[in-house]
Write an enzyme that holds these catalytic residues in place. Sequence first.
Site, PDB file in Angstrom:
ATOM      1  N   PHE A 135       0.857  -1.187   0.000  1.00 47.44           N
ATOM      2  CA  PHE A 135       0.000   0.000   0.000  1.00 47.44           C
ATOM      3  C   PHE A 135       0.888   1.230   0.000  1.00 47.44           C
ATOM      4  O   PHE A 135       1.708   1.409   0.892  1.00 47.44           O
ATOM      5  CB  PHE A 135      -0.934   0.032   1.209  1.00 47.44           C
ATOM      6  CG  PHE A 135      -1.876   1.200   1.171  1.00 47.44           C
ATOM      7  CD1 PHE A 135      -3.008   1.161   0.365  1.00 47.44           C
ATOM      8  CD2 PHE A 135      -1.621   2.358   1.895  1.00 47.44           C
ATOM      9  CE1 PHE A 135      -3.868   2.252   0.288  1.00 47.44           C
ATOM     10  CE2 PHE A 135      -2.477   3.452   1.826  1.00 47.44           C
ATOM     11  CZ  PHE A 135      -3.607   3.397   1.025  1.00 47.44           C
ATOM     12  N   ASP A 220       9.504   2.521   1.240  1.00 51.59           N
ATOM     13  CA  ASP A 220       8.381   3.275   1.786  1.00 51.59           C
ATOM     14  C   ASP A 220       8.325   2.956   3.279  1.00 51.59           C
ATOM     15  O   ASP A 220       7.839   1.908   3.684  1.00 51.59           O
ATOM     16  CB  ASP A 220       7.091   2.848   1.058  1.00 51.59           C
ATOM     17  CG  ASP A 220       5.839   3.464   1.664  1.00 51.59           C
ATOM     18  OD1 ASP A 220       5.913   3.991   2.781  1.00 51.59           O
ATOM     19  OD2 ASP A 220       4.776   3.386   1.010  1.00 51.59           O
ATOM     20  N   LYS A 249       3.171   9.902   8.136  1.00 51.19           N
ATOM     21  CA  LYS A 249       2.509   9.449   9.367  1.00 51.19           C
ATOM     22  C   LYS A 249       3.079  10.054  10.652  1.00 51.19           C
ATOM     23  O   LYS A 249       2.747  11.165  11.007  1.00 51.19           O
ATOM     24  CB  LYS A 249       2.551   7.915   9.426  1.00 51.19           C
ATOM     25  CG  LYS A 249       1.567   7.292   8.420  1.00 51.19           C
ATOM     26  CD  LYS A 249       1.271   5.869   8.765  1.00 51.19           C
ATOM     27  CE  LYS A 249       0.328   5.205   7.785  1.00 51.19           C
ATOM     28  NZ  LYS A 249      -1.072   5.583   7.935  1.00 51.19           N
TER      29      LYS A 249
HETATM   30  C1  LIG Z   1       3.215   2.259   3.793  1.00 51.10           C
HETATM   31  C2  LIG Z   1       2.299   3.395   3.455  1.00 51.10           C
HETATM   32  N1  LIG Z   1       2.589   4.182   2.416  1.00 51.10           N
HETATM   33  C3  LIG Z   1       1.803   5.212   2.073  1.00 51.10           C
HETATM   34  C4  LIG Z   1       0.657   5.501   2.786  1.00 51.10           C
HETATM   35  C5  LIG Z   1      -0.205   6.666   2.379  1.00 51.10           C
HETATM   36  O1  LIG Z   1      -0.057   7.713   3.284  1.00 51.10           O
HETATM   37  P1  LIG Z   1      -1.131   8.906   3.302  1.00 51.10           P
HETATM   38  O2  LIG Z   1      -2.422   8.327   3.764  1.00 51.10           O
HETATM   39  O3  LIG Z   1      -0.536   9.898   4.265  1.00 51.10           O
HETATM   40  O4  LIG Z   1      -1.205   9.442   1.926  1.00 51.10           O
HETATM   41  C6  LIG Z   1       0.315   4.696   3.872  1.00 51.10           C
HETATM   42  C7  LIG Z   1      -0.927   4.950   4.619  1.00 51.10           C
HETATM   43  O5  LIG Z   1      -1.458   4.107   5.308  1.00 51.10           O
HETATM   44  C8  LIG Z   1       1.150   3.619   4.222  1.00 51.10           C
HETATM   45  O6  LIG Z   1       0.870   2.810   5.246  1.00 51.10           O
END
Ligand SMILES: Cc1ncc(COP(=O)(O)O)c(C=O)c1O
Length: 403
Positions: A135, A220, A249
């Site tokens: 994700f 990520d 986050k």
């Molecule tokens: C690993 C990861 N990358 C990207 C995101 C996306 O972040 P945002 O909701 O701040 O756009 C999330 C959100 O849960 C995530 O867990």
Amino acid sequence: MSNWQELEKKYFMSTVDRLPITLVRGQGARVWDEDGRQYLDFVGGWAVNSLGHCHPVVVDAVVEQAHTLIQTSNQFYTIPQIRLAELLVQNSCLDKVFFCNSGAEANEGAVKLARRYGKRYLNGAYEVITTIGSFHGRTLAMVAASGQAKFQQPYLPLPAGFINVEYNSIEAIKAATTNQTCAVMLEPVQGEGGVNLPSDDYLTAVRAWCDQMGILVILDEIQTGLGRTGTLFAYEQYGIEPDIMTLAKGLASGIPIGAILAKDKASVFTPGEHGSTFGGNPLACAAGYATLKFIIDNDVAGNARRVGQHLTTGLEGLRQKFQFITEVRGHGLLVAMESSSDIAGSLVMACLDRGLLVNRVKPNALRFMPPLIIGNEEVDEALGILGQALSSIASSKEVQSAR
Ligand SMILES: Cc1ncc(COP(=O)(O)O)c(C=O)c1O
């Protein structure tokens, strides 16, 4: 009192199945609803409230900065942005930073950076290999990057240039690599996919393959970074260094922020090629600096490791007691508990009724991502409530039918 939940239905786009409470206040690991009921918060603003709710160092930093300077154009130098970038670089393996406003935006920027690298050094290679179950966010490109059909199907056709391959398989990455590939992008631990851990040698094999092919590794760490998995960044536990890393986050305790970090060799943007109006504004960066400094100075990652071990041990105890729990897995305070049937929704409600907030990460799995500053006492309290919730549904049809 207004009926907030009715008003939400009237005025708000329906993008989320909300739980039936309206939260009005938070302190530490606890939140309160509009009726004054208290909950122990093991969702933590979706792995954001690393220092708990309204931590004084963050509140003080935000208040002071709000009285001083909230926003300027990025055409001007501002001090909180530079201080936060310096702290991130001094405490990671990366050399340069770009700030934006969310995780999805950080990942978009990371992919743009990798494409820019591809244009400059790899004959225009632009494809990014990502994994099934990952994700990376909700923008169209990040939906294409995230290897989950449920997020992709409603929006087909998706932007080109993303190849989703099996997770935890170096052979799958090798098979997908072509002369059009500029990067492999991975979460060190798949968070939204269900807290899926890589095998011990996966990330080192990915790093070695990317080095061999001359392509970039993007990690990520939006969910795993900033102490969540028991080290400041999860890559430290797997013995590799990324070329590009994204954060969001927990970085500013809930004030929106995202960050792209890159090694010097991958830091190839030139002026005008990327940008953001709000990204790196003084308010968000002051909150980010206060948060990160506290995490580093107080070894919050070490606390997450120790308390996370206590949580995992306690959940293993529940697994011994309740045969329908099939697995407990995680690192630090990013932990999942999986069952043999789809009881996670019922468990969330049973915990909510008893004053504990937990997340249903899959129909058959709960995820725990509490503030990183909690102690064993709060974990014991949560385990007690979870035990009661499990007992309450143990004889239900959902559990029985899976036997
Ligand atoms: C690993 C990861 N990358 C990207 C995101 C996306 O972040 P945002 O909701 O701040 O756009 C999330 C959100 O849960 C995530 O867990």
